[in-house]
Design a protein around this motif. Sequence first.
Motif, PDB file in Angstrom:
ATOM      1  N   LEU A  74       0.763  -1.125   0.061  1.00 39.05           N
ATOM      2  CA  LEU A  74      -0.076   0.032   0.142  1.00 39.05           C
ATOM      3  C   LEU A  74       0.808   1.457  -0.133  1.00 39.05           C
ATOM      4  N   LEU A  75       1.109   1.751  -1.179  1.00 42.39           N
ATOM      5  CA  LEU A  75       1.992   3.047  -1.217  1.00 42.39           C
ATOM      6  C   LEU A  75       1.364   4.049  -2.183  1.00 42.39           C
ATOM      7  N   GLU A 118      -0.283  -5.066  -5.310  1.00 40.55           N
ATOM      8  CA  GLU A 118       0.175  -3.644  -5.110  1.00 40.55           C
ATOM      9  C   GLU A 118      -1.158  -2.751  -5.456  1.00 40.55           C
ATOM     10  N   GLN A 119      -1.463  -1.851  -4.501  1.00 38.99           N
ATOM     11  CA  GLN A 119      -2.551  -1.030  -4.467  1.00 38.99           C
ATOM     12  C   GLN A 119      -1.911   0.346  -4.244  1.00 38.99           C
ATOM     13  N   ALA A 135      -7.733   6.099   0.302  1.00 42.27           N
ATOM     14  CA  ALA A 135      -6.896   5.628   1.050  1.00 42.27           C
ATOM     15  C   ALA A 135      -7.424   4.249   1.829  1.00 42.27           C
ATOM     16  N   ILE A 136      -8.638   4.693   2.369  1.00 42.85           N
ATOM     17  CA  ILE A 136      -9.361   3.496   3.211  1.00 42.85           C
ATOM     18  C   ILE A 136      -9.843   2.615   1.781  1.00 42.85           C
ATOM     19  N   SER A 141      -9.614  -3.066  -0.162  1.00 44.38           N
ATOM     20  CA  SER A 141      -9.364  -3.647  -1.684  1.00 44.38           C
ATOM     21  C   SER A 141      -8.227  -4.840  -1.188  1.00 44.38           C
ATOM     22  N   LEU A 142      -7.297  -4.352  -0.697  1.00 46.53           N
ATOM     23  CA  LEU A 142      -6.343  -5.479  -0.316  1.00 46.53           C
ATOM     24  C   LEU A 142      -6.818  -6.509   0.730  1.00 46.53           C
ATOM     25  N   VAL A 143      -7.521  -6.103   1.651  1.00 51.04           N
ATOM     26  CA  VAL A 143      -8.196  -7.216   2.500  1.00 51.04           C
ATOM     27  C   VAL A 143      -9.265  -8.000   1.693  1.00 51.04           C
ATOM     28  N   HIS A 144      -9.865  -7.401   0.789  1.00 56.14           N
ATOM     29  CA  HIS A 144     -10.618  -8.359  -0.010  1.00 56.14           C
ATOM     30  C   HIS A 144     -10.171  -9.366  -0.798  1.00 56.14           C
TER      31      HIS A 144
END
Length: 401
Positions: A74-75, A118-119, A135-136, A141-144
Amino acid sequence: MNSAIQLTSNSIKNLAPSSSVTRAIDDNDVDTTRQQIFHDVANNFTFTLTRKNGTAFISPLETTGLTELKVGVLLPFHQKDNEWTKTITLSGASAIRMAVAEINTGGLIPGAYITLIEQDSYPKEVDGQAAITQAIYSTVSLVHEGVIAVIGDISSSWTSLSALMTSTLDIPQCSFSASATALSDKTQYHSFFRTIPTDLIYADAAFSFISSQGWTTIGVLYSGDDFGKQLSKDIIMKARDHNIAIIGYQSFFDGEPTSNIQNSVDSLMETGARVIFVAATDDAPLAALVTAAHSGYINNDNVWLTIGVDTNELHQSVLSFNNILSLRANNSSEITHSNSSNSSGVDALTYVAQTTQKLTPIQYNSSFSGGVFGFDAIVSLPGYPPFDNFLQKWASLDPSL
């Protein structure tokens, strides 16, 4: 390294040597799936880069019989208005991919491989609440996607948002640049850790030094901002652990240009403290040291402990301070102001120079010949083979890709 050669086919018959480092999220992403193949010459590692709905998936080409471990990144890839953030983001992404390439090619996780997901935490150039929402959403999205860990973010403020969510879900998250002391609160961020130390680590180094000198009492001069208050509380706890008594405890800076630093320093010295820990950062410790030197408190009878003070900046602060005193002594109306971000154009040290009744300039060499000790973080380890080898490999990557 050579620029990455992108292939739109799943075939690798014509695969040419290329770099493992490429921009995961580009400005032309659309809600489609695109797969490309790359070859990392340094690690002899072939991998696929798949972009889907603004998310990048980086996996080894050959994964037969292996279990996939998804790690989120997450960057703020698209934040371009801050050069430091851009540099840290791209260099950090390069280091992450280099590490994953070594893990996957070396089989360091038996029976498994890592897929980087990468998100972009800053996919569009917006500010305020809209940026926070983005950002949230990126974290969600990464969690999903089912990541088992997250690397990022860059800034402490945005990292605190994502770390609250990952800690709630017991997903480990690591940042290499978020240094806010608040992130050390394990009641809220129990799954968060980082590879960069907080400024609270300076207290550990300072107390080791204090104990080694046999000093049993100290005074604390702390800035009135959040950092100073938190560090001063940490000092109180660590002093108790080291059997060191705090005989003076005084705030001296509240962020306002008219802060009465002179009065605060005088009040602390009246307590009889002779070893003074300045719990402050940025420009605040410079203001404290210059004020103390002008009052004659920096001498062979007193010890001043500071963090992150650059000697060149200290010298320049003394020169600026003396210049104002000289103008006042000559009854000049042309009082120059220090560079300052506050609306008045006058920083706290300039205010001290403009209001003091003592116009004798500071003799830098004699005043700071001893009695002042600074603590800073070690960010470079030249001569240590693992560090030198890593730096050489890291420097060979192309951060512009």
